[in-house]
Scaffold this motif. Sequence first.
Motif, mmCIF file in Angstrom:
data_model
loop_
_atom_site.group_PDB
_atom_site.id
_atom_site.type_symbol
_atom_site.label_atom_id
_atom_site.label_comp_id
_atom_site.label_asym_id
_atom_site.label_seq_id
_atom_site.Cartn_x
_atom_site.Cartn_y
_atom_site.Cartn_z
ATOM 1 N N UNK A 28 23.416 82.934 69.214
ATOM 2 C CA UNK A 28 24.120 83.311 67.944
ATOM 3 C C UNK A 28 23.212 83.491 66.659
ATOM 4 N N UNK A 29 23.553 84.799 66.126
ATOM 5 C CA UNK A 29 22.921 85.530 64.741
ATOM 6 C C UNK A 29 23.881 86.015 64.049
ATOM 7 N N UNK A 30 23.621 85.931 62.712
ATOM 8 C CA UNK A 30 24.432 86.469 61.524
ATOM 9 C C UNK A 30 24.284 87.790 61.081
ATOM 10 N N UNK A 31 25.246 88.320 60.835
ATOM 11 C CA UNK A 31 25.160 89.649 60.168
ATOM 12 C C UNK A 31 25.845 89.634 58.757
ATOM 13 N N UNK A 35 28.384 81.044 60.750
ATOM 14 C CA UNK A 35 27.421 81.430 61.775
ATOM 15 C C UNK A 35 27.321 79.921 62.547
ATOM 16 N N UNK A 36 26.949 79.029 61.792
ATOM 17 C CA UNK A 36 26.701 77.744 62.366
ATOM 18 C C UNK A 36 27.911 77.191 63.064
ATOM 19 N N UNK A 43 19.755 86.742 77.327
ATOM 20 C CA UNK A 43 21.178 85.974 77.275
ATOM 21 C C UNK A 43 22.132 86.588 76.514
ATOM 22 N N UNK A 44 23.533 86.305 76.629
ATOM 23 C CA UNK A 44 24.628 86.885 75.656
ATOM 24 C C UNK A 44 24.247 86.741 74.279
ATOM 25 N N UNK A 45 24.380 87.391 73.492
ATOM 26 C CA UNK A 45 24.128 87.310 71.924
ATOM 27 C C UNK A 45 25.622 87.440 71.161
ATOM 28 N N UNK A 46 25.845 86.476 70.393
ATOM 29 C CA UNK A 46 27.146 86.756 69.611
ATOM 30 C C UNK A 46 26.590 86.931 67.965
ATOM 31 N N UNK A 47 27.064 88.187 67.431
ATOM 32 C CA UNK A 47 26.723 88.519 66.092
ATOM 33 C C UNK A 47 27.994 88.191 65.314
ATOM 34 N N UNK A 48 27.597 87.417 64.461
ATOM 35 C CA UNK A 48 28.696 86.902 63.456
ATOM 36 C C UNK A 48 28.733 87.276 62.058
#
Length: 289
Positions: free
Chosen positions: A254-257, A165-166, A281-286
């Motif tokens: 950016x957030x984790x799953x 994620x980071x 804003x756009x969100x990335x789910x990692x």
Amino acid sequence: MTRSIVVGLDGTDQADAAAEWAAEEALLRGTDVHLVCAMEPVPEAALSLAESDSDSDSEEPWARKMTARTAGELRERHPGLSVTSQVLPSGPVPGLVAAAEESDLLVLGSRALGSVAGYLLGSVGLAVAGVVARPVVLVRAVSAGSTPRGPVVVGADVRQPVDSVVGFAFEEAARRHTQVLVVYVQQLPLHAGTGPAMVPDSRLSMVPEIKRSVEAMLEPWRAKYPDVEAVAHVAVGSAGPELVAAARGASLAVVGRRTRPTALGARIGSVAHAVLHHSPVPVALVPHD
């Protein structure tokens, strides 16, 4: 070799915004864009009826025209970008999940809380985001053409830091020549708001110590990405709202799953769910273990 960025289309403004975001991301990555429209399978009886009726409006010709039009518009706005398109007859959830497996990134349009039509954030989009093994980026229509050039904001837990994620956040910041804002939220106990106002919560006094822990966690990342400025931010409150607040003006959140299914099946988690629904804003789910 970097694989395609897959975009799920459904004919909405949000999907168009997702396609534009994916095109810009593809140029940053030096890869191509693959547009897909995943349709519900047509029963054989209905298919036979459609073939015998020359005036029948089948969804497939519309889907092919829509994906071809979007592909043409992307090529026109971004000369040199390779864009392909495909209509998938396997249904939205299995079709998008399968297409994502052949990609580095899946990009979908994102609606505000409460919408149920289209891919996202309706039941289809949530189902896809909860099971796909690749990072998924959700893009709001308001983000199209005016994506902020602010930092990449990532939610992190110093107790259990997740490298994938980071690392995703640092890579995106490096591509955009911007900074990373690493946010850790110290959640207050449930009774925090019910006691006397003059009694301070002991967790507030822990903020400086927690920030030092976040700074220590960032040391190897700063060494790996020396050109990326990394800023640590510690907030006290509820993780979802605090991350949404920190992401205002960001270029990406950016957030984790977790990929491990729960007793209720695959899910994205309450914090990620809140950010997906409310982030401007756009969100990335990692995904991560």
